[in-house]
Design an enzyme around this catalytic site. Structure first.
Site, PDB file in Angstrom:
ATOM      1  N   HIS A  16     -69.816  74.552  80.499  1.00  0.00           N
ATOM      2  CA  HIS A  16     -70.584  75.536  79.723  1.00  0.00           C
ATOM      3  C   HIS A  16     -71.378  76.383  80.701  1.00  0.00           C
ATOM      4  CE1 HIS A  16     -69.834  73.488  75.868  1.00  0.00           C
ATOM      5  NE2 HIS A  16     -69.851  72.390  76.613  1.00  0.00           N
ATOM      6  N   HIS A 175     -64.226  65.010  77.132  1.00  0.00           N
ATOM      7  CA  HIS A 175     -65.374  64.122  77.312  1.00  0.00           C
ATOM      8  C   HIS A 175     -65.253  62.808  76.530  1.00  0.00           C
ATOM      9  CE1 HIS A 175     -66.468  66.311  73.720  1.00  0.00           C
ATOM     10  NE2 HIS A 175     -66.928  67.351  74.352  1.00  0.00           N
TER      11      HIS A 175
HETATM   12  C1  NCD Z   1     -72.574  71.076  74.589  1.00  0.00           C
HETATM   13  C2  NCD Z   1     -73.390  72.368  74.597  1.00  0.00           C
HETATM   14  O1  NCD Z   1     -74.608  72.299  74.699  1.00  0.00           O
HETATM   15  O2  NCD Z   1     -72.788  73.450  74.502  1.00  0.00           O
HETATM   16  N1  NCD Z   1     -73.451  69.946  74.452  1.00  0.00           N
HETATM   17  C3  NCD Z   1     -73.175  68.668  74.778  1.00  0.00           C
HETATM   18  O3  NCD Z   1     -73.992  67.790  74.497  1.00  0.00           O
HETATM   19  N2  NCD Z   1     -72.073  68.335  75.401  1.00  0.00           N
HETATM   20  C4  NCD Z   1     -71.553  71.162  73.520  1.00  0.00           C
HETATM   21  C5  NCD Z   1     -70.500  70.101  73.591  1.00  0.00           C
HETATM   22  O4  NCD Z   1     -69.634  70.133  74.471  1.00  0.00           O
HETATM   23  O5  NCD Z   1     -70.535  69.197  72.757  1.00  0.00           O
HETATM   24 ZN    ZN Z   2     -68.907  70.673  76.120  1.00  0.00          ZN
END
Ligand code: NCD
Ligand code: ZN
Length: 345
Positions: A16, A175
Site C-alpha cells: 500500500h 497475507h
Molecule cells: C490495509 C490498508 O490499510 O490498506 N490494512 C491492513 O491491515 N492490512 C488493507 C488490507 O490489506 O487489508
Molecule cells: Zn493489504
C-alpha cells in the site's frame, strides 16, 4: 553463523503506497529495498479502472527518488459493477497485472468491494482468458463469523468454488495468517499461491495486547495464535515456491491509528527485508530467504527475476520511532525497538 547475506534484489508482491504526501514519505523506503511492487488499489476513491490505474502509476513514477529503478506494478479494484471489457482494457494497457478482490467491508477502503463472488463471475472468466491475476483479501465479512476464523471461512465459501470454476485463473491468496491456509495452498493446484507478511511471521496475537492495547500491531487479517505463526514459518522454510513475499505494508497517520476507532495496518516497508531476514535467521533458514523474496514471486507472475543484488548485515540497530509527513506522523511497526539485521543502502 552467517553474518552477511547477499541476494538477488527482491520484490514486494503486496504494497500500500497511498497517494500524495503519504506516498512521497513512504515510497523511498520501498524503492531502496525492492525492484518492483504490486501496488494495492484501495485508495479513497479506489482505483477501479485502467485510466485511474495509469494516472496513479504516473504519480508514483514522479515520486520515485532519482537514481532508483523501482517499478510499480499496477492493479485494479473489483466492484460488483466491474465489466469484463474493463479487464480487457486493463490487460491491453501493459501495466496492470492483477485485479484485487476485497470482500465489501473487509478492511480499509473496501466499502465498494464485491458483495457476492457470483456477481463477478463474468469478470473472473475474462481475467482467466486474459491472464490477469486475481488477488484475494481472503476474509469473509459475515458478522456471525469470529474475526479469528474469517480466513478459514473465506477459503471454504469463496476460494474453493473459484478454484473449481476457473481452473486456469492464477490466484494469489494474500497475507495468509494460519496453518490451515498454508496447508490449503500447498495442496491447491499450481495456479494458486500465497503471500506472507513479515508481521504475521514475527508476532502472534498477544502482540496486540502486550501490556495494554497496541494499535500499531492491529492489522487485517488480524494476528493469530502462536501455532499459526509457527505454521507460516514452516511454510516459508519448506522451500515450496507457492509462498512469496508480500509486506502488506499499510501506512496510516498516527492520528488514525491511536484513536477509539483505529485503522488496521502495520507500516513495515521501511525495514521489510531486515524483518524477513530476522525470521529466516531465527529458523536457521537464511538460505531460503532468496527464493521467497526474489524468485517465487516473479516465477508465479511469469516475469523475469531481477538482476541486481542487496546485502544484509547482522548488526543491532534501533528503529526510528516515527516518520513525518505533512502535519502528521507515521509510527512504524516496531517503532524504537531493536533490529538484528541491517540492509546496506
Ligand atoms: C490495509 C490498508 O490499510 O490498506 N490494512 C491492513 O491491515 N492490512 C488493507 C488490507 O490489506 O487489508
Ligand atoms: Zn493489504
Amino acid at each position: 553463523m552467517k553474518d552477511v547475506v547477499t541476494l538477488t534484489r527482491p520484490d514486494d508482491w503486496h504494497l500500500h503506497l497511498r497517494d500524495g504526501a503519504v506516498m512521497r514519505a513512504v515510497l523511498p523506503h520501498s524503492a531502496s529495498q525492492f525492484a518492483r511492487a504490486i501496488i494495492m488499489p484501495n485508495l479513497d476513491p479506489p482505483i477501479t479502472n485502467t485510466e485511474q490505474a495509469l494516472a496513479y502509476r504516473t504519480r508514483i513514477l514522479e515520486a520515485i527518488p532519482n537514481g532508483s529503478a523501482f517499478q510499480p506494478l499496477m492493479t485494479v479494484y473489483l466492484t460488483d459493477t466491474t465489466s469484463p471489457s474493463e479487464i480487457v482494457r486493463a490487460k491491453e494497457s501493459g501495466h496492470i497485472l492483477a485485479a484485487k478482490l476485497y470482500p465489501a467491508g473487509a478492511t480499509t477502503n473496501s466499502n465498494l468491494g464485491v458483495t457476492n463472488i457470483y456477481k463477478i463471475y463474468s469478470v473472473l472468466e475474462e481475467m482467466q482468458k486474459q491472464g490477469l491475476i486475481l488477488l484475494l483479501h481472503g476474509e469473509v465479512t459475515d458478522p456471525e463469523i469470529d474475526i479469528f476464523d474469517r480466513e478459514a471461512v473465506f477459503i471454504e465459501r469463496v476460494l474453493t468454488p473459484v478454484i473449481r470454476d476457473f481452473p486456469t485463473l492464477r490466484i494469489v491468496l494474500e497475507h495468509i495468517t494460519t496453518q490451515n491456509a498454508a496447508d490449503y495452498i500447498r495442496e491447491a493446484p499450481a495456479t494458486v499461491a500465497a503471500t506472507i507478511t513479515a508481521h504475521h511471521l514475527l508476532y502472534n496475537r498477544n502482540a496486540i495486547f502486550n501490556g495494554g492495547i497496541r494499535p500499531h500491531n492491529y492489522c487485517l487479517p488480524i494476528l493469530k495464535r502462536e501455532c499459526h505463526r509457527q505454521g507460516l514459518i514452516r511454510a516459508i522454510t519448506s522451500g515450496n515456491p507457492k509462498y512469496f513475499l508480500g509486506t502488506d505494508s499499510a501506512p496510516h497517520s498516527r492520528q488514525r491509528k491511536e484513536t477509539a476507532y483505529g485503522c488496521a495496518g502495520c507500516y513495515t516497508a521501511y525495514a521489510a527485508m531486515e524483518l524477513y531476514a530476522e525470521v529466516f535467521d531465527a529458523s536457521r533458514a537464511l538460505h531460503q530467504l532468496e527464493s521467497f523474496a526474489s524468485f517465487n514471486g516473479p516465477d508465479f507472475y511469469g516475469l523475469p527475476r531481477n538482476t541486481g543484488t542487496i546485502t544484509l548485515y547482522r548488526k543491532y540497530t534501533l528503529s526510528p520511532d516515527r516518520f513525518s509527513f505533512g502535519i502528521d506522523d507515521l509510527i512504524p511497526f516496531r517503532a524504537g525497538e531493536k533490529f538484528e539485521w541491517q540492509l546496506v543502502k
